[in-house]
Design an enzyme around this catalytic site. Sequence first.
Site, PDB file in Angstrom:
ATOM      1  N   THR A  32       3.860  -2.239  -4.030  1.00  0.00           N
ATOM      2  CA  THR A  32       4.760  -3.181  -4.601  1.00  0.00           C
ATOM      3  C   THR A  32       3.760  -4.448  -4.370  1.00  0.00           C
ATOM      4  O   THR A  32       2.952  -4.891  -3.489  1.00  0.00           O
ATOM      5  CB  THR A  32       5.910  -3.401  -3.929  1.00  0.00           C
ATOM      6  OG1 THR A  32       6.634  -2.250  -3.803  1.00  0.00           O
ATOM      7  CG2 THR A  32       6.693  -4.499  -4.247  1.00  0.00           C
ATOM      8  N   SER A  98       3.071   2.810  -0.012  1.00  0.00           N
ATOM      9  CA  SER A  98       4.221   2.137  -0.134  1.00  0.00           C
ATOM     10  C   SER A  98       5.090   2.580  -1.501  1.00  0.00           C
ATOM     11  O   SER A  98       5.457   3.624  -1.446  1.00  0.00           O
ATOM     12  CB  SER A  98       3.913   0.636  -0.134  1.00  0.00           C
ATOM     13  OG  SER A  98       5.047  -0.285  -0.108  1.00  0.00           O
ATOM     14  N   LEU A  99       5.623   1.777  -2.362  1.00  0.00           N
ATOM     15  CA  LEU A  99       6.189   2.214  -3.219  1.00  0.00           C
ATOM     16  C   LEU A  99       5.414   3.367  -3.983  1.00  0.00           C
ATOM     17  O   LEU A  99       6.027   4.164  -4.603  1.00  0.00           O
ATOM     18  CB  LEU A  99       6.338   1.071  -4.433  1.00  0.00           C
ATOM     19  CG  LEU A  99       6.846   1.487  -5.768  1.00  0.00           C
ATOM     20  CD1 LEU A  99       8.471   2.214  -5.579  1.00  0.00           C
ATOM     21  CD2 LEU A  99       7.294   0.252  -6.779  1.00  0.00           C
ATOM     22  N   ASP A 220       4.574  -0.586  11.395  1.00  0.00           N
ATOM     23  CA  ASP A 220       5.232  -0.859  10.172  1.00  0.00           C
ATOM     24  C   ASP A 220       6.599  -1.496  10.098  1.00  0.00           C
ATOM     25  O   ASP A 220       7.589  -0.697  10.595  1.00  0.00           O
ATOM     26  CB  ASP A 220       5.216   0.463   9.168  1.00  0.00           C
ATOM     27  CG  ASP A 220       5.486   0.128   7.771  1.00  0.00           C
ATOM     28  OD1 ASP A 220       6.097  -0.868   7.376  1.00  0.00           O
ATOM     29  OD2 ASP A 220       4.955   0.969   6.832  1.00  0.00           O
ATOM     30  N   HIS A 247       2.217  -2.289   7.718  1.00  0.00           N
ATOM     31  CA  HIS A 247       2.669  -1.681   6.430  1.00  0.00           C
ATOM     32  C   HIS A 247       1.468  -2.021   5.417  1.00  0.00           C
ATOM     33  O   HIS A 247       1.176  -1.179   4.754  1.00  0.00           O
ATOM     34  CB  HIS A 247       3.792  -2.350   6.030  1.00  0.00           C
ATOM     35  CG  HIS A 247       4.351  -1.643   4.486  1.00  0.00           C
ATOM     36  ND1 HIS A 247       5.108  -0.540   4.319  1.00  0.00           N
ATOM     37  CD2 HIS A 247       4.251  -2.011   3.118  1.00  0.00           C
ATOM     38  CE1 HIS A 247       5.210  -0.534   3.188  1.00  0.00           C
ATOM     39  NE2 HIS A 247       4.699  -1.307   2.357  1.00  0.00           N
TER      40      HIS A 247
END
Length: 275
Positions: A32, A98-99, A220, A247
């Site tokens: 993201t 992540s995404l 995270d 993260h």
Amino acid sequence: MPSVEVPVTGGTSTVNYLVTGSGPGLVLVHGTGANAESNWAPLVEAVSDRFTVVAPDLSGSGATTDPGGPILVPDLVAQVLGAADHAGLADFHLVGHSLGAVVATALAGARPERVRSLVAHAGWVRTDPWMAHQFDLWARMARVDHELVSRMLQVTAMGDDTLRSRSHADFAEATAGFTAMLGASKSGFIRQSEADVEVDITASLPNITAPTLVFSSEGDRIAPPHQQRELARLIPNAELVVVPGGHGLPFENPDLFVATVVEYLDRQTAFTPAP
């Protein structure tokens, strides 16, 4: 960067992607607010001597365009496959952050015959209320000022050791960099944050057949480690590795991030003959 037109919900997306190197295919899927270059530059540098690297910009990032509706995970999967196809990759190793880890994992479940191995860093199975509240906060803050959300990400996306070691100047420099990256996407970060709220890839996970590394950062705060433990439990024969950091590990500690990914890729290519 080359581009390819891909059918998505509501029309057609023009997907820009980075391609470099030679050897077996390696597809990289960014997170993201990032794009192919910002998320993957150190890893690309480390592996392009032995992999053909393809890294698309997803909807909301870079020069990729789409019809402008809600960003949906199946459409992001289609964009990644479209870039891989256009680059001539019949099958490939797959890495997501992540995404991008969500999208890569969903792709591995939807098209298992295409994926030779999977590395998913900071991914998650389904967005729970804690994460949904956070992603909604991102979108609300970004509508006001990208610098505000960048400041918040400095204290939520990084691990404790990094935060303790930073000076005032370090925070200011990192905030400016994130602000520029998010600002370049205009409304893209908001749309991707809204997509984060809707994630649920539970049904895809039992279909994954590729060797899989679920890669978790122990500090995270955005996609907490219990999410990676659940991913590893639900993906058949997945391996789980936990490292220090937050993260944003690809930005926080690129050396550790790259070393972990490369070690796994090297293990897979050692036992997987080239097509």
